[in-house]
Enzyme design. Structure first.
Site, PDB file in Angstrom:
ATOM      1  N   HIS A   1      15.807   0.272  12.259  1.00 11.79           N
ATOM      2  CA  HIS A   1      16.821   0.814  13.162  1.00 11.79           C
ATOM      3  C   HIS A   1      16.197   1.120  14.530  1.00 11.79           C
ATOM      4  CE1 HIS A   1      14.781   4.446  11.759  1.00 11.79           C
ATOM      5  NE2 HIS A   1      15.159   4.992  12.892  1.00 11.79           N
TER       6      HIS A   1
ATOM      7  N   ARG B   1       9.460  -9.752  17.985  1.00  9.43           N
ATOM      8  CA  ARG B   1      10.270 -10.966  17.795  1.00  9.43           C
ATOM      9  C   ARG B   1       9.710 -11.776  16.637  1.00  9.43           C
ATOM     10  NH1 ARG B   1       7.767 -10.989  22.656  1.00  9.43           N
ATOM     11  NH2 ARG B   1       9.741 -10.403  23.634  1.00  9.43           N
TER      12      ARG B   1
ATOM     13  N   ALA C   1      -4.016  -6.145  12.400  1.00  8.23           N
ATOM     14  CA  ALA C   1      -3.968  -4.681  12.443  1.00  8.23           C
ATOM     15  C   ALA C   1      -3.564  -4.212  13.836  1.00  8.23           C
ATOM     16  CB  ALA C   1      -5.335  -4.115  12.079  1.00  8.23           C
TER      17      ALA C   1
ATOM     18  N   ASN D   1       0.833  -1.190   0.000  1.00  8.33           N
ATOM     19  CA  ASN D   1       0.000   0.000   0.000  1.00  8.33           C
ATOM     20  C   ASN D   1       0.877   1.253   0.000  1.00  8.33           C
ATOM     21  OD1 ASN D   1      -1.769   2.208   1.080  1.00  8.33           O
ATOM     22  ND2 ASN D   1      -3.239   0.547   1.172  1.00  8.33           N
TER      23      ASN D   1
END
Length: 205
Positions: free
Chosen positions: A81, A136, A130, A54
C-alpha cells in the site's frame, strides 16, 4: 523440559496462529517453517513450492503478495500500500485508495534490507540485492540493486563471477561435498579456513 516446552509452543502457534512472538523467539522456525506458517495464518495470496521466508521479513499486506516456486525472502520488506494517499485525501478532500500487488515469480531471491513497493512484478530468475528499493518491475534473468533499483548484471554474469571466485577457495571441495546449504559438522572447519584465507590468521570467534 525446555525441548518439550518449545515443541508445545510450536504446536500451539502452528495450529492456532497465536503466540507468534514466542514462537519466533523461542522456537526459531527456519525459513520453510515460517513460510508455511504465513500461508496458513497470515493470508498470503498464494505460495509455490520450496519457498523460504526469514522470520525478519516484513510483509505489510499479505493478501496482495503472490510467491512462485523456489523463492527466498531474507529480512526484506514487501509493501502493498501507499500511505501517502492519506495526505492527499486530507489535503484535497478526496477519497482515494492506493494499493497494489507484489508478484514474485519462480526462482527469485530478495536480499537483506531490500524494499519492494506496490505494483511490482519480479522475475522469474531474478535477484534483488541487499538494500535495494524496487519501484518498478524487475525483468527475468537479472540482478538489480540500488535506490531506486536498476539492473546491475545478468544472472549468467553473476554465476560466472561467483564461479571464478570459488575456484580460488581452498575449501571449495568441502562445499561441493556438503549435503545441502548448511552442514553444522563442517561449519566450524569452514569458518577457520575462511578466516585464514581472507585475513591470514585464525578467527577469534
Amino acid at each position: 523440559m525446555i525441548g518439550l516446552l518449545k515443541r508445545a509452543i510450536a504446536h500451539f502457534a502452528r495450529n492456532t496462529g497465536r503466540g507468534t512472538s514466542l514462537y519466533k523467539r523461542l522456537c526459531k522456525p527456519d525459513g520453510f517453517e515460517w513460510a508455511h506458517f504465513l500461508v496458513r495464518w497470515r493470508s498470503l495470496h498464494s505460495i509455490g513450492e520450496n519457498v523460504w521466508i526469514n522470520v525478519g521479513c516484513n510483509i505489510t499486506d499479505p493478501s496482495l503478495v503472490r510467491l512462485g516456486n523456489n523463492v527466498g525472502l531474507s529480512d526484506c520488506t514487501l509493501i502493498g500500500h501507499d500511505a501517502s494517499v492519506a495526505l492527499l485525501n486530507v489535503r484535497y478532500g478526496t477519497k482515494l485508495d492506493s494499493v497494489g500487488p507484489i508478484d514474485i515469480l519462480d526462482n527469485v531471491f530478495i536480499g537483506h534490507g531490500a524494499i519492494i513497493l506496490p505494483r511490482v512484478k519480479i522475475g522469474p530468475n531474478a535477484l534483488v540485492a541487499a538494500g535495494a528499493v524496487v519501484l518498478r518491475d524487475v525483468p527475468p534473468d537479472v540482478v538489480v540493486g540500488g535506490n531506486p533499483a536498476r539492473v546491475i548484471c545478468t544472472l549468467e554474469t553473476l554465476l560466472k563471477n561467483v564461479e571464478e571466485r570459488c575456484a580460488e577457495y581452498p575449501w571449495i571441495d568441502l562445499i561441493r561435498e556438503r549435503n545441502g546449504e548448511f552442514d553444522p559438522v563442517l561449519e566450524s572447519k569452514l569458518r577457520v579456513m575462511r578466516a585464514e584465507y581472507f585475513f591470514g590468521e585464525k578467527s577469534n570467534g
